[in-house]
Every structure is written in structure tokens, then in C-alpha cells.
Scaffold this motif. Structure first.
Motif, PDB file in Angstrom:
ATOM      1  N   GLU A  14       8.153 -11.952   2.501  1.00 22.12           N
ATOM      2  CA  GLU A  14       7.465 -13.096   2.034  1.00 22.12           C
ATOM      3  C   GLU A  14       5.991 -13.024   1.850  1.00 22.12           C
ATOM      4  O   GLU A  14       5.554 -13.576   0.702  1.00 22.12           O
ATOM      5  N   TYR A  15       5.447 -12.111   2.680  1.00 22.09           N
ATOM      6  CA  TYR A  15       3.872 -11.945   2.201  1.00 22.09           C
ATOM      7  C   TYR A  15       3.926 -11.029   0.743  1.00 22.09           C
ATOM      8  O   TYR A  15       3.267 -11.410  -0.109  1.00 22.09           O
ATOM      9  N   GLN A  16       4.922 -10.125   0.397  1.00 21.99           N
ATOM     10  CA  GLN A  16       4.752  -9.458  -0.766  1.00 21.99           C
ATOM     11  C   GLN A  16       5.456 -10.159  -1.840  1.00 21.99           C
ATOM     12  O   GLN A  16       4.807 -10.052  -3.087  1.00 21.99           O
ATOM     13  N   LEU A  17       6.014 -11.323  -1.627  1.00 21.34           N
ATOM     14  CA  LEU A  17       6.546 -12.295  -2.808  1.00 21.34           C
ATOM     15  C   LEU A  17       5.025 -12.859  -3.173  1.00 21.34           C
ATOM     16  O   LEU A  17       4.741 -13.155  -4.474  1.00 21.34           O
ATOM     17  N   GLN A  18       4.353 -13.240  -2.363  1.00 21.80           N
ATOM     18  CA  GLN A  18       2.976 -14.144  -2.629  1.00 21.80           C
ATOM     19  C   GLN A  18       2.119 -13.304  -3.203  1.00 21.80           C
ATOM     20  O   GLN A  18       1.448 -13.331  -4.204  1.00 21.80           O
ATOM     21  N   VAL A  19       2.086 -11.651  -2.779  1.00 25.07           N
ATOM     22  CA  VAL A  19       1.328 -10.796  -3.412  1.00 25.07           C
ATOM     23  C   VAL A  19       1.480 -10.626  -4.677  1.00 25.07           C
ATOM     24  O   VAL A  19       0.658 -10.297  -5.973  1.00 25.07           O
ATOM     25  N   GLN A  20       2.975 -10.517  -4.984  1.00 29.92           N
ATOM     26  CA  GLN A  20       3.430 -10.138  -6.328  1.00 29.92           C
ATOM     27  C   GLN A  20       2.718 -11.252  -7.298  1.00 29.92           C
ATOM     28  O   GLN A  20       2.606 -10.675  -8.698  1.00 29.92           O
ATOM     29  N   ARG A  21       2.598 -12.290  -7.184  1.00 29.93           N
ATOM     30  CA  ARG A  21       2.088 -13.412  -7.846  1.00 29.93           C
ATOM     31  C   ARG A  21       0.708 -13.207  -8.374  1.00 29.93           C
ATOM     32  O   ARG A  21       0.290 -13.199  -9.690  1.00 29.93           O
TER      33      ARG A  21
END
Length: 357
Positions: A14-21
Motif C-alpha cells: 500500500e505504501y509502494q502504491l503511493q510511492v509509485q504515484r
């Protein structure tokens, strides 16, 4: 080992999804999409009209003192984390200490007026462990003497007083989003104000004084939150109800099973919706505290002497004696409290304290 707290880490994907943005935007700082979204969501979650996300919880205090302190005397509490007093001294103001209430542990509002001089410019008080100061009394004093009010709300995420976010009180209030806090962005913080003209000054003060890319309003520093910090905040925020519920269970166990005949606990101010941020206990003596602390550490349990020492006793403040704060600072211990602390571990902590107090 059982530490005094444990950082809540959301599922890494879930953190990685935000970082991907942030990667997709190729934008890591200077108030990108994630910071703006986090600010909007926090305003709704907290019930505040204005909020500026910052790189930590101390720079808001420095900005507040730069804007409102005018290098004068700042009436403040000796019972807080060192950042409260350090910010005053750092901004070339003079801390003037007022002792604390022996039960609420916040600044004793009945002693403030006696400390006011012609050099006093502001009151900087701490909502200790998320426990609100007497904000009405402080506001009345500030109006009477034409003073500004700054609140250190480092521990106060989600606290409400009389149906209002605690961040809505005072001229400026701060909060910490440090990794040890209920809500966190790894490092980070926020500052709050209700006055739009003041918010405007706070905004340019946290961004080098910029008024657009090529002009400047005035003096500023770099207190901006990064996109990577905001990514963590966006991943943590959906879990706040779970975090609070789990911490509440631990506190209820402490309240029910600790032998409180020889221990004092924090008295929460009336009309407060508290956030279960810390569980401090105050022993009858420092020797008793040290005895219990040793036993806990022998069993792999790490509490924290928080806040210690009283800030009027540190070298660069040269404050007058504050007997209540100094006494409590020497006898207070924050017990382990987190969303993952099990009942069996809590029982172990309680048994050690009950058999050694």
C-alpha cells in the motif's frame, strides 16, 4: 524486547502504491500531488479549516515563534519535550517558565499572569500527552494582555475538546508526525491556524518566503514535506480507527489491573475526546521508579522517562525552580503502549510493576 512504542507500518504494497504515484509524476518535493492530497484528507479527518504539512513537528514551532514571538519573553511550560524550549531559544526569544498542574500536567493557567512582564509577547503551552491545556483561561489571559498563543500539539492528533479539534485553539498550533506518533509520515508534522492572513504568512515562511517562482513575500525557511513522507501518511491514515482501538484496549487493561494505590495516572481534562497516545504513571519517589525500571529492563521491557528532565533545569535555559514539574519529571514513567502490544505482554508489565512498586 517490548519497546515503549512501536511504529505502525501499513502493508508495504500500500505504501509502494503511493510511492509509485510520485515516481509516475517524477515529482518528489515542492508540494506535489501527494502532499496536497494528504493535506486535504487531514483537514477532513481532523475537522480543521487550514493545515500546512511540514518536514517535522519542530519547524512549525520555529515558524510560529518567528512570526509571533518578536524576540520577546515567551511564557512556557517546563514539562514538555526539549523541542518546545529549544525552539524558543533558537528563535532568539527568552523562555519564562510557569509550573504545571499536578494532575493534568499541563501549564498551570492560574500562575501565568504573575509571569507576564512588559517584554512578554506570547504563551507557548503544550497539550501534554494529548491532554488539552485550559484553553479558555489561556485565551482570556492572552486577550487581556494582548499576547499571542502558540500550542505545541505534538501528541494531539485526533484530540477534540468541547467538540472541536484541539488544533482549532490558539493563534497557531503544531503537531508531530514523527514515526513514534499515532499518525505518522516517518518524519513530519503540520501547523494549523484559523486566521487566513496568518496562514498565508505561515505558508510562505515554510517555503523560503516564495511568492511564485521568482518573487518573495519575505523571510522563510525550508519546512516543506516531501512526497515520500506524504506517501507514508496516505498509507497510514486509513488505519487510524484500528490503531486507536488497539491502544484503547491496552490502556483499559492497565487501568483495570495496575495497583494504582501507589501510582498516579494522567487526569484527562473534562470534555475531552482523548487519543490514547501515552500511558504515563507517576511513582511516589524516584527511587521507586528506578527500581521498577530496572526490573522491567531485566525482563526485556523498555519504558521511557518522559518527560525528563524538567526543561527549566537544562543548561541553556537557566530557569527558576519549578517544584511541581521537577518532582513529576523525576517520578514519571511512560509504559509500553502500541497497536501490537498483546494482553499477555501487558499482563507481564503489570505484574512486574505491582510486585515491585
Amino acid at each position: 524486547m517490548i519497546n515503549v512504542t512501536q511504529t505502525f507500518l501499513p502493508p508495504i504494497e500500500e505504501y509502494q502504491l503511493q510511492v509509485q504515484r510520485a515516481w509516475n509524476n517524477q515529482w518528489l518535493t515542492n508540494r506535489g500531488e501527494l502532499v496536497l492530497e494528504l493535506e486535504d484528507k487531514l483537514k477532513v479527518h481532523l475537522g480543521v479549516p487550514h493545515l500546512i504539512a511540514t518536514n517535522n513537528g519542530t519547524t512549525p514551532l520555529q515558524i510560529a515563534l518567528k512570526l509571533l514571538g518578536n524576540q520577546g519573553e515567551i511564557i512556557t511550560t517546563p514539562f514538555s519535550y526539549v523541542a518546545t524550549t529549544a525552539a524558543i531559544v533558537w528563535e532568539h526569544c527568552t523562555p519564562v517558565f510557569v509550573d504545571i498542574h499536578p494532575e493534568y500536567l499541563t501549564i498551570d493557567e492560574t500562575k501565568i499572569e504573575a509571569a507576564i512582564t512588559e517584554k512578554t509577547t506570547a504563551i507557548l503551552a503544550t497539550h501534554v500527552f494529548g491532554n488539552p491545556c485550559d484553553v479558555e483561561a489561556i485565551e482570556a489571559i492572552a486577550k487581556k494582555y494582548h499576547l499571542k498563543v502558540i500550542y505545541d500539539g505534538a501528541h494531539s492528533f485526533g484530540v477534540h475538546y468541547k467538540g472541536q479539534s484541539i488544533f482549532n485553539y490558539g493563534d497557531i498550533c503544531s503537531c508531530s508526525f514523527h514515526a513514534t506518533k499515532l499518525f505518522h509520515t516517518g518524519e513530519g508534522g503540520a501547523m494549523f491556524a484559523n486566521d487566513e492572513s496568518l496562514i498565508d504568512k505561515m505558508f510562505y515562511s515554510h517555503n523560503f518566503g516564495h511568492n511564485g517562482p521568482l518573487a518573495f513575500h519575505g523571510l522563510g525557511i525550508n519546512a516543506k514535506m516531501s512526497e515520500l513522507q506524504a506517501a507514508m501518511g496516505l498509507a497510514v491514515l486509513p488505519y487510524m480507527e484500528f490503531i486507536l482501538e488497539e491502544r484503547k484496549k491496552v490502556i483499559e487493561y492497565y487501568n483495570q489491573h495496575l495497583d494504582l494505590s501507589k501510582l498516579q495516572t494522567l487526569k484527562i481534562r473534562e470534555n475531552t475526546s482523548w487519543n490514547y497516545s501515552y500511558y504515563p504513571v507517576i511513582f511516589e519517589s524516584e527511587n521507586q521508579l528506578l527500581k521498577v525500571e530496572i526490573k522491567l529492563k531485566e525482563n526485556g521491557i523498555i519504558p521511557r522517562r518522559y518527560f525528563y528532565p524538567a526543561l527549566n533545569t537544562i543548561e541553556y535555559t537557566k530557569g527558576q525552580s519549578m517544584p511541581i514539574s521537577e518532582s513529576i519529571a523525576s517520578r514519571i514513567l511512560c509504559l509500553p503502549l502500541s497497536h501490537v502490544l498483546s494482553i499477555s505482554d501487558t499482563e507481564k508489565i503489570v505484574n512486574i510493576i505491582n510486585t515491585n512498586e
